[in-house]
Write a protein that holds these residues in place. Structure first.
Motif, PDB file in Angstrom:
ATOM      1  N   PHE A  24       0.835  -1.202   0.000  1.00 58.30           N
ATOM      2  CA  PHE A  24       0.000   0.000   0.000  1.00 58.30           C
ATOM      3  C   PHE A  24       0.873   1.257   0.000  1.00 58.30           C
ATOM      4  O   PHE A  24       0.556   2.259  -0.637  1.00 58.30           O
ATOM      5  CB  PHE A  24      -0.924   0.010   1.215  1.00 58.30           C
ATOM      6  CG  PHE A  24      -1.942  -1.094   1.211  1.00 58.30           C
ATOM      7  CD1 PHE A  24      -2.729  -1.335   0.095  1.00 58.30           C
ATOM      8  CD2 PHE A  24      -2.115  -1.906   2.318  1.00 58.30           C
ATOM      9  CE1 PHE A  24      -3.669  -2.357   0.082  1.00 58.30           C
ATOM     10  CE2 PHE A  24      -3.050  -2.934   2.319  1.00 58.30           C
ATOM     11  CZ  PHE A  24      -3.831  -3.163   1.195  1.00 58.30           C
ATOM     12  N   ALA A  25       1.977   1.193   0.739  1.00 60.96           N
ATOM     13  CA  ALA A  25       2.881   2.343   0.805  1.00 60.96           C
ATOM     14  C   ALA A  25       3.476   2.646  -0.564  1.00 60.96           C
ATOM     15  O   ALA A  25       3.698   3.806  -0.918  1.00 60.96           O
ATOM     16  CB  ALA A  25       3.984   2.082   1.831  1.00 60.96           C
ATOM     17  N   LYS A  26       3.728   1.596  -1.358  1.00 56.99           N
ATOM     18  CA  LYS A  26       4.313   1.797  -2.680  1.00 56.99           C
ATOM     19  C   LYS A  26       3.382   2.608  -3.579  1.00 56.99           C
ATOM     20  O   LYS A  26       3.825   3.525  -4.280  1.00 56.99           O
ATOM     21  CB  LYS A  26       4.622   0.451  -3.334  1.00 56.99           C
ATOM     22  CG  LYS A  26       5.732  -0.330  -2.673  1.00 56.99           C
ATOM     23  CD  LYS A  26       5.984  -1.663  -3.359  1.00 56.99           C
ATOM     24  CE  LYS A  26       6.495  -1.530  -4.763  1.00 56.99           C
ATOM     25  NZ  LYS A  26       6.988  -2.819  -5.318  1.00 56.99           N
ATOM     26  N   LEU A  27       2.111   2.287  -3.575  1.00 54.04           N
ATOM     27  CA  LEU A  27       1.209   3.005  -4.479  1.00 54.04           C
ATOM     28  C   LEU A  27       0.890   4.406  -3.974  1.00 54.04           C
ATOM     29  O   LEU A  27       0.729   5.346  -4.760  1.00 54.04           O
ATOM     30  CB  LEU A  27      -0.068   2.192  -4.726  1.00 54.04           C
ATOM     31  CG  LEU A  27      -1.094   2.027  -3.615  1.00 54.04           C
ATOM     32  CD1 LEU A  27      -2.142   3.126  -3.692  1.00 54.04           C
ATOM     33  CD2 LEU A  27      -1.796   0.669  -3.745  1.00 54.04           C
ATOM     34  N   LEU A  28       0.839   4.589  -2.651  1.00 57.63           N
ATOM     35  CA  LEU A  28       0.536   5.911  -2.096  1.00 57.63           C
ATOM     36  C   LEU A  28       1.647   6.914  -2.357  1.00 57.63           C
ATOM     37  O   LEU A  28       1.379   8.082  -2.638  1.00 57.63           O
ATOM     38  CB  LEU A  28       0.268   5.801  -0.595  1.00 57.63           C
ATOM     39  CG  LEU A  28      -1.121   5.313  -0.184  1.00 57.63           C
ATOM     40  CD1 LEU A  28      -1.188   5.141   1.330  1.00 57.63           C
ATOM     41  CD2 LEU A  28      -2.203   6.276  -0.650  1.00 57.63           C
ATOM     42  N   THR A  29       2.888   6.476  -2.267  1.00 52.27           N
ATOM     43  CA  THR A  29       4.001   7.409  -2.491  1.00 52.27           C
ATOM     44  C   THR A  29       3.968   7.954  -3.913  1.00 52.27           C
ATOM     45  O   THR A  29       4.169   9.158  -4.130  1.00 52.27           O
ATOM     46  CB  THR A  29       5.352   6.729  -2.228  1.00 52.27           C
ATOM     47  OG1 THR A  29       5.432   5.504  -2.984  1.00 52.27           O
ATOM     48  CG2 THR A  29       5.535   6.407  -0.758  1.00 52.27           C
ATOM     49  N   VAL A  30       3.699   7.093  -4.875  1.00 48.76           N
ATOM     50  CA  VAL A  30       3.646   7.538  -6.269  1.00 48.76           C
ATOM     51  C   VAL A  30       2.448   8.456  -6.497  1.00 48.76           C
ATOM     52  O   VAL A  30       2.567   9.505  -7.141  1.00 48.76           O
ATOM     53  CB  VAL A  30       3.597   6.331  -7.219  1.00 48.76           C
ATOM     54  CG1 VAL A  30       3.438   6.800  -8.666  1.00 48.76           C
ATOM     55  CG2 VAL A  30       4.847   5.487  -7.073  1.00 48.76           C
ATOM     56  N   LEU A  31       1.298   8.079  -5.971  1.00 48.33           N
ATOM     57  CA  LEU A  31       0.089   8.893  -6.138  1.00 48.33           C
ATOM     58  C   LEU A  31       0.281  10.290  -5.561  1.00 48.33           C
ATOM     59  O   LEU A  31      -0.037  11.289  -6.226  1.00 48.33           O
ATOM     60  CB  LEU A  31      -1.101   8.202  -5.470  1.00 48.33           C
ATOM     61  CG  LEU A  31      -2.401   9.017  -5.416  1.00 48.33           C
ATOM     62  CD1 LEU A  31      -2.886   9.384  -6.805  1.00 48.33           C
ATOM     63  CD2 LEU A  31      -3.480   8.251  -4.651  1.00 48.33           C
ATOM     64  N   CYS A  32       0.798  10.386  -4.352  1.00 48.08           N
ATOM     65  CA  CYS A  32       0.928  11.692  -3.688  1.00 48.08           C
ATOM     66  C   CYS A  32       1.872  12.620  -4.444  1.00 48.08           C
ATOM     67  O   CYS A  32       1.567  13.801  -4.634  1.00 48.08           O
ATOM     68  CB  CYS A  32       1.419  11.498  -2.252  1.00 48.08           C
ATOM     69  SG  CYS A  32       0.196  10.741  -1.154  1.00 48.08           S
ATOM     70  N   VAL A  33       2.999  12.088  -4.895  1.00 47.43           N
ATOM     71  CA  VAL A  33       3.966  12.923  -5.623  1.00 47.43           C
ATOM     72  C   VAL A  33       3.398  13.325  -6.982  1.00 47.43           C
ATOM     73  O   VAL A  33       3.548  14.470  -7.420  1.00 47.43           O
ATOM     74  CB  VAL A  33       5.310  12.180  -5.793  1.00 47.43           C
ATOM     75  CG1 VAL A  33       6.274  13.017  -6.637  1.00 47.43           C
ATOM     76  CG2 VAL A  33       5.924  11.884  -4.436  1.00 47.43           C
ATOM     77  N   SER A  34       2.705  12.408  -7.637  1.00 50.95           N
ATOM     78  CA  SER A  34       2.115  12.711  -8.938  1.00 50.95           C
ATOM     79  C   SER A  34       1.046  13.797  -8.825  1.00 50.95           C
ATOM     80  O   SER A  34       0.964  14.695  -9.674  1.00 50.95           O
ATOM     81  CB  SER A  34       1.514  11.439  -9.543  1.00 50.95           C
ATOM     82  OG  SER A  34       0.942  11.705 -10.807  1.00 50.95           O
ATOM     83  N   HIS A  38       4.526  16.332 -10.075  1.00 51.74           N
ATOM     84  CA  HIS A  38       5.904  15.921 -10.359  1.00 51.74           C
ATOM     85  C   HIS A  38       5.938  14.552 -11.030  1.00 51.74           C
ATOM     86  O   HIS A  38       5.196  13.646 -10.638  1.00 51.74           O
ATOM     87  CB  HIS A  38       6.725  15.853  -9.071  1.00 51.74           C
ATOM     88  CG  HIS A  38       6.781  17.145  -8.315  1.00 51.74           C
ATOM     89  ND1 HIS A  38       7.412  18.267  -8.807  1.00 51.74           N
ATOM     90  CD2 HIS A  38       6.286  17.485  -7.099  1.00 51.74           C
ATOM     91  CE1 HIS A  38       7.305  19.254  -7.920  1.00 51.74           C
ATOM     92  NE2 HIS A  38       6.623  18.801  -6.881  1.00 51.74           N
ATOM     93  N   ASP A  39       6.813  14.404 -12.018  1.00 49.36           N
ATOM     94  CA  ASP A  39       7.085  13.080 -12.560  1.00 49.36           C
ATOM     95  C   ASP A  39       7.761  12.246 -11.478  1.00 49.36           C
ATOM     96  O   ASP A  39       8.448  12.784 -10.595  1.00 49.36           O
ATOM     97  CB  ASP A  39       8.009  13.172 -13.780  1.00 49.36           C
ATOM     98  CG  ASP A  39       7.360  13.900 -14.944  1.00 49.36           C
ATOM     99  OD1 ASP A  39       6.147  14.181 -14.880  1.00 49.36           O
ATOM    100  OD2 ASP A  39       8.076  14.197 -15.925  1.00 49.36           O
ATOM    101  N   VAL A  40       7.604  10.924 -11.568  1.00 50.35           N
ATOM    102  CA  VAL A  40       8.122  10.045 -10.524  1.00 50.35           C
ATOM    103  C   VAL A  40       8.900   8.884 -11.133  1.00 50.35           C
ATOM    104  O   VAL A  40       8.404   8.194 -12.029  1.00 50.35           O
ATOM    105  CB  VAL A  40       6.978   9.447  -9.670  1.00 50.35           C
ATOM    106  CG1 VAL A  40       7.542   8.574  -8.556  1.00 50.35           C
ATOM    107  CG2 VAL A  40       6.095  10.530  -9.094  1.00 50.35           C
ATOM    108  N   LEU A  41      10.117   8.672 -10.635  1.00 46.96           N
ATOM    109  CA  LEU A  41      10.817   7.420 -10.887  1.00 46.96           C
ATOM    110  C   LEU A  41      10.689   6.597  -9.620  1.00 46.96           C
ATOM    111  O   LEU A  41      11.279   6.934  -8.596  1.00 46.96           O
ATOM    112  CB  LEU A  41      12.295   7.652 -11.221  1.00 46.96           C
ATOM    113  CG  LEU A  41      13.139   6.371 -11.351  1.00 46.96           C
ATOM    114  CD1 LEU A  41      12.618   5.477 -12.471  1.00 46.96           C
ATOM    115  CD2 LEU A  41      14.612   6.706 -11.568  1.00 46.96           C
TER     116      LEU A  41
END
Length: 226
Positions: A24-34, A38-41
């Motif tokens: 769950f933490a993996k998907l939340l980090t990308v969602l919040c930054v996006s 911001h683009d996300v790697l």
């Protein structure tokens, strides 16, 4: 989802309940930054860099790369649950736009499927297909055979010739991802075999033990461990 309830212990093996909960933490980090524009790697921690992969994604002269909303490493697995894309959810680049923001918002709404399946990657691939078909999301998976840029466990176990060239520094790899492993112990073995493990043995324990109970300072931690 209340991340305060996320497990503090490590997963015993790939796909167990602890592993699924931490996804769950993996998907939340990308969602919040996006959502901040911001683009996300995104990458898992079992990855080493040989060259900066951002140079590929930021190369404005490469119009073929620039047309994709999300670009993923090829996992190499032929399991039906990962078909047909076989994208690896441990290394991918996301451009911040309405399509990708909706993708990861949908991912959050489908988070229970991660728990049920035990796989963040399986659900992500299903949503990539759905959003590509319904909303025009453009997805690229770097073919494991056609490019050497982003090798992972597939190359480690299936391409001994390539792995020899990687160890000799003769490949065109930008990273190596220690995937296709049962647990952390296996990943450690693989990275040490490749000569790509740079953490001292005394640092295989909790941070507060490494620092002797002192407040954690990233620079001090790095000097102790690397």
């Amino acid at each position: 989802i209340n991340l305060g309830d996320s497990p503090e212990e490590e997963a015993a093996m790939y796909g167990d309940d602890v592993f699924a909960s931490m996804m769950f933490a993996k998907l939340l980090t990308v969602l919040c930054v996006s959502l901040l524009g911001h683009d996300v790697l995104f990458q898992d921690v079992d990855i080493v860099w040989f060259k900066n992969p951002l140079t590929i994604f930021h190369d404005m002269s490469n119009t073929e790369i620039q047309k994709f909303d999300i670009l993923c490493q090829d996992d190499g697995s032929v399991q039906a649950r990962f078909a047909p894309l076989a994208a690896n959810s441990g290394f991918y680049y996301v451009r911040a736009n309405k399509k990708t923001q909706y993708l990861f918002t949908s991912f959050l709404y489908h988070a229970e499927l991660v728990s049920l399946s035990g796989s963040h990657q399986q659900v992500m691939i299903q949503l990539l297909q759905e959003h590509s078909s319904l909303f025009g999301l453009t997805v690229k998976v770097f073919d494991k055979v056609e490019t050497e840029y982003f090798p992972c466990g597939w190359q480690y176990f299936r391409r001994k010739d390539f792995m020899k060239s990687l160890v000799k520094g003769e490949s065109n790899a930008y990273i190596y991802h220690a995937s296709w492993a049962v647990n952390k112990d296996d990943k450690l073995v693989y990275l040490k075999q490749l000569g790509e493990w740079y953490v001292r043995d005394q640092c295989h324990k909790p941070v507060d033990e490494i620092m002797g109970g002192e407040a954690v300072d990233s620079a001090a931690l790095a000097s102790e461990c690397c």
